[in-house]
Design an enzyme around this catalytic site. Structure first.
Site, PDB file in Angstrom:
ATOM      1  N   ASN A   9       0.746  -1.165  -0.026  1.00  0.00           N
ATOM      2  CA  ASN A   9      -0.066  -0.094  -0.075  1.00  0.00           C
ATOM      3  C   ASN A   9       0.661   1.169  -0.131  1.00  0.00           C
ATOM      4  O   ASN A   9       1.625   1.525   0.895  1.00  0.00           O
ATOM      5  CB  ASN A   9      -0.871  -0.059   1.125  1.00  0.00           C
ATOM      6  N   TRP A  10       0.962   1.697  -1.221  1.00  0.00           N
ATOM      7  CA  TRP A  10       2.060   3.141  -1.332  1.00  0.00           C
ATOM      8  C   TRP A  10       1.227   4.247  -0.650  1.00  0.00           C
ATOM      9  O   TRP A  10       1.999   5.638  -0.522  1.00  0.00           O
ATOM     10  CB  TRP A  10       2.316   3.405  -2.610  1.00  0.00           C
ATOM     11  N   LYS A  11       0.171   4.253  -0.225  1.00  0.00           N
ATOM     12  CA  LYS A  11      -0.582   5.671   0.439  1.00  0.00           C
ATOM     13  C   LYS A  11      -0.207   6.654  -0.772  1.00  0.00           C
ATOM     14  O   LYS A  11      -0.352   6.693  -1.722  1.00  0.00           O
ATOM     15  CB  LYS A  11      -0.086   5.707   1.752  1.00  0.00           C
ATOM     16  N   HIS A  97      -9.613   0.283   5.285  1.00  0.00           N
ATOM     17  CA  HIS A  97      -8.516   0.844   6.118  1.00  0.00           C
ATOM     18  C   HIS A  97      -8.685   1.736   7.078  1.00  0.00           C
ATOM     19  O   HIS A  97      -9.452   2.491   6.885  1.00  0.00           O
ATOM     20  CB  HIS A  97      -7.346   1.451   4.726  1.00  0.00           C
ATOM     21  N   GLU A  99      -7.233   4.256   8.025  1.00  0.00           N
ATOM     22  CA  GLU A  99      -7.035   5.470   7.670  1.00  0.00           C
ATOM     23  C   GLU A  99      -8.510   6.179   6.958  1.00  0.00           C
ATOM     24  O   GLU A  99      -8.818   7.416   7.255  1.00  0.00           O
ATOM     25  CB  GLU A  99      -5.830   5.953   6.809  1.00  0.00           C
ATOM     26  N   GLU A 169      -4.921  -5.264  10.624  1.00  0.00           N
ATOM     27  CA  GLU A 169      -4.027  -4.181  10.821  1.00  0.00           C
ATOM     28  C   GLU A 169      -4.464  -3.596  12.269  1.00  0.00           C
ATOM     29  O   GLU A 169      -5.244  -2.759  12.123  1.00  0.00           O
ATOM     30  CB  GLU A 169      -4.102  -3.061   9.764  1.00  0.00           C
ATOM     31  N   GLY A 175       2.387   2.420  11.081  1.00  0.00           N
ATOM     32  CA  GLY A 175       3.393   3.894  10.793  1.00  0.00           C
ATOM     33  C   GLY A 175       3.930   4.042  12.142  1.00  0.00           C
ATOM     34  O   GLY A 175       4.431   4.986  12.012  1.00  0.00           O
ATOM     35  N   SER A 215       3.588  -2.176  10.415  1.00  0.00           N
ATOM     36  CA  SER A 215       5.015  -1.981  10.586  1.00  0.00           C
ATOM     37  C   SER A 215       5.874  -3.312  10.257  1.00  0.00           C
ATOM     38  O   SER A 215       6.816  -3.682  10.975  1.00  0.00           O
ATOM     39  CB  SER A 215       5.349  -1.591  11.853  1.00  0.00           C
ATOM     40  N   GLY A 236       3.244  -1.442   4.246  1.00  0.00           N
ATOM     41  CA  GLY A 236       3.060   0.043   3.928  1.00  0.00           C
ATOM     42  C   GLY A 236       4.177   0.810   3.869  1.00  0.00           C
ATOM     43  O   GLY A 236       4.964   0.468   2.477  1.00  0.00           O
ATOM     44  N   GLY A 237       4.977   1.111   4.569  1.00  0.00           N
ATOM     45  CA  GLY A 237       6.398   2.087   4.319  1.00  0.00           C
ATOM     46  C   GLY A 237       7.450   0.987   3.657  1.00  0.00           C
ATOM     47  O   GLY A 237       7.964   1.522   2.586  1.00  0.00           O
TER      48      GLY A 237
END
Length: 252
Positions: A9-11, A97, A99, A169, A175, A215, A236-237
């Site tokens: 997920n590149w957000k 998600h 967010e 999640e 994050g 994470s 994610g990151g």
């Protein structure tokens, strides 16, 4: 049996050139990832077409959208419909998600509509669930996640539910650099699978892919993925670097 899946997920990251370059690196170097591993990426919305155009004919990588509106069309300025995404060639969609739930107020009922829309257009719904820190500290995480599933997902008939990927999640680990222990992840994944078994049946439960997100990175992926009910990760990151993403995909 279910296949391992690793999804990035590149957000709201990367510009167009960076997104296309990252996808190209992943695609080129994915040959050394075992065939039984599904690879997915969810780029920024405005770069979907660029990645779908750049994707080679023989590519194994599925491309998904981070968001959409469940209506077929209408006065929803700034939104895209699932029909429009399907016409582009999108393979999957993220739904629920944390967010989207927190920042954009997406309710259980609205997420149910999104699930229905994705299924109706034959897109893979990657349905996210998970609890915030205060719920975890109260020991109420199972009830919290159960409600998310029951109110947005468990209305589906078994034939449609079989198309869903679930991503657990824990919000407190997204994050933050904090990661659920492998035991915490396994406990929740096992609980989710038990709910699927109760609602549907054993064979459906056995085939349901449940990913861990929060994470997850090359240093902890192997121990997380070693758990019997953890079928891969929503990353994610660490998905923003091709080598990190592919290292995770190689973990067993």
């Amino acid at each position: 049996m279910r296949k391992k899946t690793v999804a990035g997920n590149w957000k709201m990251n990367l510009n167009k050139d960076e997104a296309v370059r990252l996808f190209g690196e992943i695609e080129l170097r994915s040959e050394d990832v075992q065939d039984e591993v599904n690879l997915m990426v969810f780029p920024g919305h405005i770069y979907l077409d660029a990645l779908l155009t750049a994707r080679s004919y023989s590519s194994r990588i599925l491309i998904g959208a981070q968001n959409f509106h469940p209506a077929e069309k209408g006065a929803y300025t700034g939104e895209s419909s699932v029909a429009q995404l399907k016409q582009l060639g999108v393979d999957a969609v993220l739904i629920g998600h944390s967010e989207r739930r927190e920042y954009f107020g997406e309710s259980h009922a609205f997420l149910k509509e999104k699930v229905n829309a994705a299924i109706s257009h034959d897109l893979i719904p990657v349905f996210c669930c998970g609890e915030p820190l205060e719920i975890r500290e109260k020991g109420e995480q199972e009830e919290y996640v159960q409600r998310q599933l029951e109110e947005s997902l468990f209305h589906l008939p078994v034939t449609d539910f079989a198309k869903v990927v679930i991503a657990y999640e824990p919000i407190w680990a997204i994050g933050t650099g904090k990661t659920a222990t492998k035991e915490q992840a396994e406990d929740m994944h096992s609980f989710i699978r038990s709910l699927v078994q109760l609602k549907y049946r054993q064979d459906t439960s056995d085939r349901t892919t449940i990913l861990y997100g929060g994470s997850c990175n090359p240093s902890n992926a192997e121990e997380l993925f070693s758990m019997p009910n953890v079928d891969g990760g929503l990353i994610g990151g660490a998905s923003l670097k091709a080598e990190d993403f592919l290292q995770i995909a190689r973990k067993r």
